[in-house]
Motif scaffolding. Structure first.
Motif, PDB file in Angstrom:
ATOM      1  N   GLY A  92     -12.612 -46.354  -7.572  1.00 18.21           N
ATOM      2  CA  GLY A  92     -13.730 -47.356  -7.684  1.00 18.21           C
ATOM      3  C   GLY A  92     -15.136 -46.855  -6.922  1.00 18.21           C
ATOM      4  N   LEU A  93     -15.185 -45.355  -5.707  1.00 16.62           N
ATOM      5  CA  LEU A  93     -16.500 -45.319  -4.699  1.00 16.62           C
ATOM      6  C   LEU A  93     -17.173 -44.320  -5.900  1.00 16.62           C
ATOM      7  CD1 LEU A  93     -13.569 -43.707  -2.168  1.00 16.62           C
ATOM      8  CD2 LEU A  93     -15.092 -45.825  -2.929  1.00 16.62           C
ATOM      9  N   ASN A  94     -18.440 -44.154  -5.413  1.00 16.92           N
ATOM     10  CA  ASN A  94     -19.356 -43.289  -5.629  1.00 16.92           C
ATOM     11  C   ASN A  94     -19.342 -42.166  -5.181  1.00 16.92           C
ATOM     12  OD1 ASN A  94     -20.437 -45.837  -7.715  1.00 16.92           O
ATOM     13  ND2 ASN A  94     -20.742 -46.362  -5.896  1.00 16.92           N
ATOM     14  N   GLN A  95     -19.899 -41.137  -5.634  1.00 20.57           N
ATOM     15  CA  GLN A  95     -19.909 -40.087  -4.938  1.00 20.57           C
ATOM     16  C   GLN A  95     -22.045 -39.645  -5.122  1.00 20.57           C
ATOM     17  OE1 GLN A  95     -17.856 -36.822  -6.188  1.00 20.57           O
ATOM     18  NE2 GLN A  95     -19.672 -34.406  -6.528  1.00 20.57           N
ATOM     19  N   ILE A  96     -21.694 -39.858  -3.710  1.00 21.81           N
ATOM     20  CA  ILE A  96     -23.499 -39.377  -3.870  1.00 21.81           C
ATOM     21  C   ILE A  96     -23.383 -38.468  -3.319  1.00 21.81           C
ATOM     22  CG2 ILE A  96     -25.805 -40.761  -2.554  1.00 21.81           C
ATOM     23  CD1 ILE A  96     -24.336 -42.171  -4.039  1.00 21.81           C
ATOM     24  N   THR A  97     -24.508 -37.662  -4.092  1.00 16.69           N
ATOM     25  CA  THR A  97     -25.096 -36.223  -3.411  1.00 16.69           C
ATOM     26  C   THR A  97     -26.801 -36.053  -2.297  1.00 16.69           C
ATOM     27  OG1 THR A  97     -23.732 -35.369  -4.785  1.00 16.69           O
ATOM     28  CG2 THR A  97     -25.067 -33.291  -3.969  1.00 16.69           C
ATOM     29  N   ILE A  98     -26.622 -35.249  -1.728  1.00 16.10           N
ATOM     30  CA  ILE A  98     -28.254 -35.444  -0.997  1.00 16.10           C
ATOM     31  C   ILE A  98     -28.147 -33.732  -1.115  1.00 16.10           C
ATOM     32  CG2 ILE A  98     -29.643 -36.189   1.200  1.00 16.10           C
ATOM     33  CD1 ILE A  98     -28.997 -38.785  -0.900  1.00 16.10           C
ATOM     34  N   THR A  99     -29.614 -34.008  -2.026  1.00 12.17           N
ATOM     35  CA  THR A  99     -30.181 -32.449  -1.702  1.00 12.17           C
ATOM     36  C   THR A  99     -31.679 -31.965  -1.035  1.00 12.17           C
ATOM     37  OG1 THR A  99     -28.633 -31.675  -3.977  1.00 12.17           O
ATOM     38  CG2 THR A  99     -30.782 -30.408  -2.628  1.00 12.17           C
ATOM     39  N   VAL A 100     -31.554 -31.774   0.018  1.00  7.15           N
ATOM     40  CA  VAL A 100     -32.713 -31.790   1.174  1.00  7.15           C
ATOM     41  C   VAL A 100     -34.121 -30.214   0.543  1.00  7.15           C
ATOM     42  CG1 VAL A 100     -34.021 -31.788   3.255  1.00  7.15           C
ATOM     43  CG2 VAL A 100     -32.565 -33.210   2.424  1.00  7.15           C
ATOM     44  N   LEU A 101     -34.647 -29.897  -0.037  1.00  8.99           N
ATOM     45  CA  LEU A 101     -35.162 -28.885  -0.187  1.00  8.99           C
ATOM     46  C   LEU A 101     -36.363 -28.603   0.736  1.00  8.99           C
ATOM     47  CD1 LEU A 101     -36.015 -29.035  -4.328  1.00  8.99           C
ATOM     48  CD2 LEU A 101     -33.824 -28.143  -2.913  1.00  8.99           C
ATOM     49  N   TYR A 102     -36.272 -27.256   0.666  1.00 12.84           N
ATOM     50  CA  TYR A 102     -37.136 -26.659   2.443  1.00 12.84           C
ATOM     51  C   TYR A 102     -37.878 -25.282   1.331  1.00 12.84           C
ATOM     52  CZ  TYR A 102     -33.209 -24.308   4.446  1.00 12.84           C
ATOM     53  OH  TYR A 102     -31.946 -23.327   5.237  1.00 12.84           O
ATOM     54  N   ARG A 103     -38.685 -23.932   2.612  1.00 17.35           N
ATOM     55  CA  ARG A 103     -39.227 -23.608   1.962  1.00 17.35           C
ATOM     56  C   ARG A 103     -39.900 -23.599   0.667  1.00 17.35           C
ATOM     57  NH1 ARG A 103     -36.915 -18.330   5.147  1.00 17.35           N
ATOM     58  NH2 ARG A 103     -39.196 -17.650   4.756  1.00 17.35           N
ATOM     59  N   ASN A 104     -40.431 -24.447   0.355  1.00 11.73           N
ATOM     60  CA  ASN A 104     -40.844 -24.838  -1.327  1.00 11.73           C
ATOM     61  C   ASN A 104     -40.054 -24.914  -2.104  1.00 11.73           C
ATOM     62  OD1 ASN A 104     -43.599 -24.779   0.255  1.00 11.73           O
ATOM     63  ND2 ASN A 104     -43.647 -22.231   0.596  1.00 11.73           N
ATOM     64  N   GLY A 105     -38.704 -24.917  -1.473  1.00  8.63           N
ATOM     65  CA  GLY A 105     -38.153 -25.212  -2.880  1.00  8.63           C
ATOM     66  C   GLY A 105     -37.470 -24.133  -2.816  1.00  8.63           C
ATOM     67  N   SER A 106     -37.459 -22.766  -2.478  1.00  7.80           N
ATOM     68  CA  SER A 106     -36.280 -21.786  -2.574  1.00  7.80           C
ATOM     69  C   SER A 106     -35.369 -22.376  -1.535  1.00  7.80           C
ATOM     70  CB  SER A 106     -36.989 -20.213  -1.672  1.00  7.80           C
ATOM     71  OG  SER A 106     -37.603 -20.839  -0.235  1.00  7.80           O
ATOM     72  N   ARG A 107     -34.896 -22.963  -0.514  1.00  4.04           N
ATOM     73  CA  ARG A 107     -33.450 -22.749   0.108  1.00  4.04           C
ATOM     74  C   ARG A 107     -33.435 -24.859  -0.211  1.00  4.04           C
ATOM     75  NH1 ARG A 107     -33.407 -18.924   3.979  1.00  4.04           N
ATOM     76  NH2 ARG A 107     -34.174 -16.853   3.235  1.00  4.04           N
ATOM     77  N   SER A 108     -31.746 -24.793   0.084  1.00  8.57           N
ATOM     78  CA  SER A 108     -32.053 -26.346  -0.188  1.00  8.57           C
ATOM     79  C   SER A 108     -30.219 -26.760   1.204  1.00  8.57           C
ATOM     80  CB  SER A 108     -31.339 -26.774  -1.481  1.00  8.57           C
ATOM     81  OG  SER A 108     -30.682 -25.395  -1.427  1.00  8.57           O
ATOM     82  N   VAL A 109     -30.602 -27.970   1.333  1.00 14.27           N
ATOM     83  CA  VAL A 109     -29.286 -27.834   1.743  1.00 14.27           C
ATOM     84  C   VAL A 109     -28.513 -29.446   1.069  1.00 14.27           C
ATOM     85  CG1 VAL A 109     -28.384 -29.738   3.784  1.00 14.27           C
ATOM     86  CG2 VAL A 109     -29.856 -27.697   4.406  1.00 14.27           C
ATOM     87  N   THR A 110     -26.978 -29.671   1.035  1.00 14.24           N
ATOM     88  CA  THR A 110     -26.597 -30.042   0.020  1.00 14.24           C
ATOM     89  C   THR A 110     -25.375 -30.681   0.546  1.00 14.24           C
ATOM     90  OG1 THR A 110     -27.202 -29.037  -2.260  1.00 14.24           O
ATOM     91  CG2 THR A 110     -25.535 -30.883  -2.133  1.00 14.24           C
ATOM     92  N   LEU A 111     -25.828 -32.237   0.811  1.00 10.90           N
ATOM     93  CA  LEU A 111     -24.862 -33.357   1.360  1.00 10.90           C
ATOM     94  C   LEU A 111     -23.861 -34.174   0.364  1.00 10.90           C
ATOM     95  CD1 LEU A 111     -26.038 -34.641   5.594  1.00 10.90           C
ATOM     96  CD2 LEU A 111     -24.129 -32.264   4.349  1.00 10.90           C
ATOM     97  N   THR A 112     -22.492 -34.308   0.058  1.00 10.88           N
ATOM     98  CA  THR A 112     -22.032 -35.586  -0.713  1.00 10.88           C
ATOM     99  C   THR A 112     -20.826 -36.138   0.253  1.00 10.88           C
ATOM    100  OG1 THR A 112     -22.056 -33.377  -2.560  1.00 10.88           O
ATOM    101  CG2 THR A 112     -20.250 -35.290  -2.866  1.00 10.88           C
ATOM    102  N   GLY A 113     -21.331 -37.444  -0.161  1.00  9.87           N
ATOM    103  CA  GLY A 113     -19.112 -37.960   0.387  1.00  9.87           C
ATOM    104  C   GLY A 113     -19.936 -39.467  -0.581  1.00  9.87           C
ATOM    105  N   LEU A 114     -18.514 -40.102   0.030  1.00  8.84           N
ATOM    106  CA  LEU A 114     -18.140 -40.922  -1.665  1.00  8.84           C
ATOM    107  C   LEU A 114     -18.341 -42.257  -0.960  1.00  8.84           C
ATOM    108  CD1 LEU A 114     -14.943 -39.662  -1.582  1.00  8.84           C
ATOM    109  CD2 LEU A 114     -16.961 -39.611  -3.339  1.00  8.84           C
ATOM    110  N   VAL A 115     -19.272 -43.181  -0.926  1.00  3.32           N
ATOM    111  CA  VAL A 115     -19.445 -44.784  -0.437  1.00  3.32           C
ATOM    112  C   VAL A 115     -18.567 -46.012  -1.603  1.00  3.32           C
ATOM    113  CG1 VAL A 115     -21.419 -46.320  -0.396  1.00  3.32           C
ATOM    114  CG2 VAL A 115     -22.117 -43.762  -0.455  1.00  3.32           C
ATOM    115  N   PRO A 116     -18.879 -46.832  -1.173  1.00  2.00           N
ATOM    116  CA  PRO A 116     -17.662 -48.225  -2.661  1.00  2.00           C
ATOM    117  C   PRO A 116     -19.117 -48.324  -3.091  1.00  2.00           C
ATOM    118  CG  PRO A 116     -17.733 -48.337   0.543  1.00  2.00           C
ATOM    119  CD  PRO A 116     -18.650 -47.360   0.592  1.00  2.00           C
TER     120      PRO A 116
END
Length: 116
Positions: A92-116
């Motif tokens: 019953g948890l929600n998987q939240i994925t946050i992606t931050v794009l930088y360098r004009n979208g050529s690079r990214s960082v992704t974090l994923t977490g489970l939220v109630p």
């Protein structure tokens, strides 16, 4: 007159060869320093993108309750762009994925977490 064969000094060819060797050494050091500075600044941008992603993920953890139907792609702090994604996770948890794009979208960082 007597020719002096033990003249001290450098010939023009020796000076040119010495300058060529010194130039090669200096250019290699400049290339190394330039590459090092680029790496340092790139890692700084990556660290900032990771901080932004963590901040957005922390907002989801703190939300009471989280509106899981309202997670649009959110353009935010320039030159970074934040994308959010929600999927149903286990127990019953929600998987939240946050992606931050930088360098004009050529690079990214992704974090994923489970939220109630």
């Amino acid at each position: 007159m007597k020719d002096n064969l033990n003249e001290k000094g450098l010939t023009l060819i020796e000076v040119i060869i010495s300058l060529a060797i010194i130039s090669i050494v200096v250019i290699s050091f400049l290339t190394m320093f330039t590459s090092g500075f680029d790496t340092v600044f790139s890692m700084g941008r990556r660290t900032e993108a990771t901080r932004i992603a963590q901040q957005f993920l922390d907002e989801h953890y703190a939300a009471e309750p989280l509106d899981i139907n309202n997670l649009p792609n959110v353009p935010s702090i320039s030159p970074y762009m934040v994308q959010r994604d929600r999927q149903n996770g286990p127990d019953g948890l929600n998987q939240i994925t946050i992606t931050v794009l930088y360098r004009n979208g050529s690079r990214s960082v992704t974090l994923t977490g489970l939220v109630p």
